[in-house]
Design a protein around this motif. Sequence first.
Motif, PDB file in Angstrom:
ATOM      1  N   LEU A 114       8.082   8.184   1.078  1.00  0.00           N
ATOM      2  CA  LEU A 114       8.707   6.908   0.727  1.00  0.00           C
ATOM      3  C   LEU A 114       7.762   5.738   1.003  1.00  0.00           C
ATOM      4  O   LEU A 114       7.726   4.768   0.234  1.00  0.00           O
ATOM      5  CB  LEU A 114      10.007   6.733   1.517  1.00  0.00           C
ATOM      6  N   SER A 115       6.995   5.834   2.094  1.00  0.00           N
ATOM      7  CA  SER A 115       6.014   4.780   2.386  1.00  0.00           C
ATOM      8  C   SER A 115       4.973   4.717   1.281  1.00  0.00           C
ATOM      9  O   SER A 115       4.567   3.630   0.848  1.00  0.00           O
ATOM     10  CB  SER A 115       5.342   5.051   3.732  1.00  0.00           C
ATOM     11  N   ASN A 116       4.544   5.888   0.804  1.00  0.00           N
ATOM     12  CA  ASN A 116       3.583   5.922  -0.300  1.00  0.00           C
ATOM     13  C   ASN A 116       4.188   5.330  -1.569  1.00  0.00           C
ATOM     14  O   ASN A 116       3.508   4.641  -2.348  1.00  0.00           O
ATOM     15  CB  ASN A 116       3.138   7.362  -0.572  1.00  0.00           C
ATOM     16  N   LEU A 117       5.476   5.593  -1.774  1.00  0.00           N
ATOM     17  CA  LEU A 117       6.170   5.078  -2.958  1.00  0.00           C
ATOM     18  C   LEU A 117       6.194   3.551  -2.943  1.00  0.00           C
ATOM     19  O   LEU A 117       5.929   2.885  -3.956  1.00  0.00           O
ATOM     20  CB  LEU A 117       7.603   5.629  -2.991  1.00  0.00           C
ATOM     21  N   VAL A 118       6.495   2.991  -1.769  1.00  0.00           N
ATOM     22  CA  VAL A 118       6.528   1.531  -1.646  1.00  0.00           C
ATOM     23  C   VAL A 118       5.126   0.949  -1.800  1.00  0.00           C
ATOM     24  O   VAL A 118       4.913  -0.036  -2.513  1.00  0.00           O
ATOM     25  CB  VAL A 118       7.129   1.125  -0.281  1.00  0.00           C
ATOM     26  N   MET A 119       4.150   1.585  -1.120  1.00  0.00           N
ATOM     27  CA  MET A 119       2.787   1.052  -1.155  1.00  0.00           C
ATOM     28  C   MET A 119       2.193   1.100  -2.560  1.00  0.00           C
ATOM     29  O   MET A 119       1.383   0.242  -2.922  1.00  0.00           O
ATOM     30  CB  MET A 119       1.899   1.833  -0.186  1.00  0.00           C
ATOM     31  N   GLU A 120       2.592   2.061  -3.352  1.00  0.00           N
ATOM     32  CA  GLU A 120       2.096   2.161  -4.722  1.00  0.00           C
ATOM     33  C   GLU A 120       2.429   0.889  -5.508  1.00  0.00           C
ATOM     34  O   GLU A 120       1.630   0.416  -6.315  1.00  0.00           O
ATOM     35  CB  GLU A 120       2.708   3.385  -5.407  1.00  0.00           C
ATOM     36  N   GLU A 121       3.607   0.328  -5.246  1.00  0.00           N
ATOM     37  CA  GLU A 121       4.010  -0.895  -5.937  1.00  0.00           C
ATOM     38  C   GLU A 121       3.547  -2.147  -5.201  1.00  0.00           C
ATOM     39  O   GLU A 121       3.269  -3.180  -5.816  1.00  0.00           O
ATOM     40  CB  GLU A 121       5.539  -0.928  -6.079  1.00  0.00           C
ATOM     41  N   LEU A 122       3.469  -2.041  -3.869  1.00  0.00           N
ATOM     42  CA  LEU A 122       3.152  -3.214  -3.059  1.00  0.00           C
ATOM     43  C   LEU A 122       1.658  -3.527  -3.026  1.00  0.00           C
ATOM     44  O   LEU A 122       1.261  -4.686  -2.953  1.00  0.00           O
ATOM     45  CB  LEU A 122       3.678  -2.987  -1.633  1.00  0.00           C
ATOM     46  N   LEU A 123       0.823  -2.497  -3.094  1.00  0.00           N
ATOM     47  CA  LEU A 123      -0.609  -2.693  -2.891  1.00  0.00           C
ATOM     48  C   LEU A 123      -1.247  -3.669  -3.888  1.00  0.00           C
ATOM     49  O   LEU A 123      -2.036  -4.534  -3.478  1.00  0.00           O
ATOM     50  CB  LEU A 123      -1.335  -1.346  -2.927  1.00  0.00           C
ATOM     51  N   PRO A 124      -0.962  -3.556  -5.198  1.00  0.00           N
ATOM     52  CA  PRO A 124      -1.568  -4.533  -6.122  1.00  0.00           C
ATOM     53  C   PRO A 124      -1.195  -5.976  -5.771  1.00  0.00           C
ATOM     54  O   PRO A 124      -2.036  -6.880  -5.838  1.00  0.00           O
ATOM     55  CB  PRO A 124      -1.000  -4.128  -7.490  1.00  0.00           C
ATOM     56  N   GLU A 125       0.071  -6.195  -5.380  1.00  0.00           N
ATOM     57  CA  GLU A 125       0.505  -7.546  -4.999  1.00  0.00           C
ATOM     58  C   GLU A 125      -0.218  -7.982  -3.724  1.00  0.00           C
ATOM     59  O   GLU A 125      -0.646  -9.127  -3.592  1.00  0.00           O
ATOM     60  CB  GLU A 125       2.022  -7.563  -4.773  1.00  0.00           C
ATOM     61  N   LEU A 126      -0.354  -7.045  -2.801  1.00  0.00           N
ATOM     62  CA  LEU A 126      -1.022  -7.331  -1.535  1.00  0.00           C
ATOM     63  C   LEU A 126      -2.497  -7.672  -1.773  1.00  0.00           C
ATOM     64  O   LEU A 126      -3.047  -8.603  -1.179  1.00  0.00           O
ATOM     65  CB  LEU A 126      -0.907  -6.097  -0.636  1.00  0.00           C
ATOM     66  N   ARG A 127      -3.121  -6.930  -2.666  1.00  0.00           N
ATOM     67  CA  ARG A 127      -4.545  -7.138  -2.953  1.00  0.00           C
ATOM     68  C   ARG A 127      -4.783  -8.533  -3.546  1.00  0.00           C
ATOM     69  O   ARG A 127      -5.727  -9.234  -3.174  1.00  0.00           O
ATOM     70  CB  ARG A 127      -5.035  -6.056  -3.910  1.00  0.00           C
ATOM     71  N   SER A 128      -3.910  -8.922  -4.464  1.00  0.00           N
ATOM     72  CA  SER A 128      -4.100 -10.240  -5.092  1.00  0.00           C
ATOM     73  C   SER A 128      -3.783 -11.373  -4.109  1.00  0.00           C
ATOM     74  O   SER A 128      -4.358 -12.459  -4.199  1.00  0.00           O
ATOM     75  CB  SER A 128      -3.219 -10.365  -6.338  1.00  0.00           C
ATOM     76  N   ALA A 129      -2.879 -11.125  -3.145  1.00  0.00           N
ATOM     77  CA  ALA A 129      -2.517 -12.164  -2.183  1.00  0.00           C
ATOM     78  C   ALA A 129      -3.534 -12.269  -1.051  1.00  0.00           C
ATOM     79  O   ALA A 129      -3.874 -13.369  -0.598  1.00  0.00           O
ATOM     80  CB  ALA A 129      -1.130 -11.885  -1.604  1.00  0.00           C
ATOM     81  N   ILE A 130      -4.028 -11.122  -0.593  1.00  0.00           N
ATOM     82  CA  ILE A 130      -4.916 -11.097   0.570  1.00  0.00           C
ATOM     83  C   ILE A 130      -6.385 -11.220   0.177  1.00  0.00           C
ATOM     84  O   ILE A 130      -7.178 -11.868   0.859  1.00  0.00           O
ATOM     85  CB  ILE A 130      -4.719  -9.785   1.361  1.00  0.00           C
TER      86      ILE A 130
END
Length: 769
Positions: free
Chosen positions: A230-246
Amino acid sequence: PCLTWLCCPVAEKTGKVLGEFCRCYKEQFGVALFNSVRYEIEGAGGPQPQLLHRKVPLEDHVIYSGNIFQYIEENKKWRNRFCVVPHNYGLVLYENKLAYERELPPRVLVNSAGYKVLTSVEQYLELVNNSLPGVTPKSGHSPILKCPTDFPLILWHPYARHYYFCVMTSKEQEKWRAVFQDCVRHCNNGISEDSRVEAPAFTDAIRMYRQSREQYGTWDMLCGNETQVLSNLVMEELLPELRSAIGPRLKGKAPERQRTWIQVSDAVYRMVYELAKAQYDAAVARCEQERPQLESTIRTDMDQIITSKEHLASKIRAFVLPKAEVCVRNHVQPYISSILEALMTPTSQGFAEVREVFFKEVTDMNMNVVNEGGLEKLVEYMEKLSHLAFHPVKMQSCYEKMDQLKLEGLQQRFDVSSTSVFKQRAQIHMRQQMDDAVYTFETLLHQELGKLQGKDDLCKSIQRILERVLKKFDYDSSTVRKKFFREALLQITIPFLLKKLAPTCKGELAKFQELIFEDFASFILVENTYEEVVLQSVMKDIMQAVKEAAVQRKHNLYRDSMVMHNSDPNLHLLGEGLPIDWSEEYSGQPEAEPAAERRRRAKQVVSVIQDDEGALPYGAEALLPPRSPEPPEAGEAQPGAAPSPPDAVPHATPRSSVPASPVSGADVPSGAEVPHVTPRSSVPASPVPRADVPSDAEVPHVTPRSSVPASPVPGAEPPSASSVPHVTAAPPGGQSPSAACPQSSDKEPGEHGEPRGSTESGEGVQTEF
């Protein structure tokens, strides 16, 4: 950078994804419960396995232990560590061998689910450069990692922290690589196959969730226990947003920005893990609370539910089947034979290698027993043979055959992101078949020992039993491979068909909902019934292809018409007895050893290449120990502080493939006994994720990126020492380790001094899930 401002967006995104997943899980739970009860009542036919199955294969055993150099990111130094791989396949790193024998807390606990084992810095740098596009060190600048030897071993994860090791020789590197890959393979396979309700409900819910977002096909990160997945499932969607923000906020040179990005990703992954664990545990608890009432309804109305489902299926079949058959005929049928051939060649070679390794080991044992002495030597060799399947190095030649698996051309056509799902599944089958063969052999031999007289009888009996076991192995191997081929073909073709049919069929499914009685709506879902109809449209072609392949002698498969009747009617009764302990039964030792001594002398599956701690080449950074221990850093616990209590994690057993893609992994909490890689066992909802790594002693179970004893996020060491207190092991009695365990030095290059033992207080216990 401070991550406080990220907490709200991360929690919001995690809550949104998990809310949708939990809805899917609740729906799939009722369907899985119905299927389980129906299976229990109706049963299912199938070939009877000929080999026995061992229930607890590695109890009180250690897979491997030895010294290895680890890079400590907090102080940027390489340190010699004593690494133990216990029966649950967690990686447990101690200060030194003496610390392990004295049962001091480990430095690091790692659950390797989702990791890749890399053996070159170049491979690693390529992955790191791709993880943060636009940030690449310029030519001539120092890379993010320098290895002091030519034999690195790196554990890389797309979201969690990375681990860096190195050894002195290529022989050591190959052995450690085989051990690490075995750990990854075992931890990836973390959802228990024994669960007939929770596991199918979970994997089907994951598949339905991803398909609702137009993501079909296999998924590489379906590995680890439920919370990890489930953590991988969330990170799959969250990571692109995180990358553009951070990304734009990162400062410094390229290597420093990459290092910071890895720390940020790991910290967020741990946050997500804790949130996912709490929500998933709550969803499971709600379903379990409703389970008695649901099961009562199923048992009372089973016939009506089946009739209602068949009626729904007939209506959907009339609507979908004509379109599905055209799609199968035009886009799937022409490729089934080539997919099957690509799967069969490496898989059959791998199983043939399993047979060859087993034959060679037993034959060598037989010759040695005859030449060197009778029963005493037999006991010694049987102790080693009994865990042959769990010997990563001896099994490596079998596993390597699957590296030839390639679906070139077909991979893109059928949206197969990677063949690793199929490789690991086949390798797990190989290991299981090897252990079944060994266990059957030792059970039959143990039964015969009382009747034998002299070496000649023993030699003939071993040969006769070997031939019997090989026949049983050939039959079971054929059955297992045919099942694997069918499942793999379904995993490849069904998502492709669903994607092709979605534009014309999926929108029309809502109209079939009115055909389901409200009382049965928890057990019959239109979406699931639709997928069953699609599966039926291609199943006939798949069965026929596998049946025709069985006729080809090169793959050594039995035809379906060949049914091997039980030639040993009492054999399976023997398998129900107590496990055979060759050393205790035949050694003649009257008293059992104390627990501490037994742990120190724990039976080890793989022999150690180098038991003594070594030193890195001259000039390597910080490899000579200081004359006095380092002072604790700010925010760090003083030496001797005990790690937070570990949570017990269930052992994970291999789970069968699911139409979507197999799941795997195991959880490792810190400070407790870690279960065999099995269960999606969840760790208690605490603010910190634990690492599930069991060792024979009381070592915390390794749970998914198990948390650091004091870290708010799942994973190992926290990104910054100020945010998470580290827990350090106390020095053994305040003395330096014995000469047998010399410590490598912390001095910078150019400093002199004899290597002396020291306890570093700069790192804490790092727990990984």
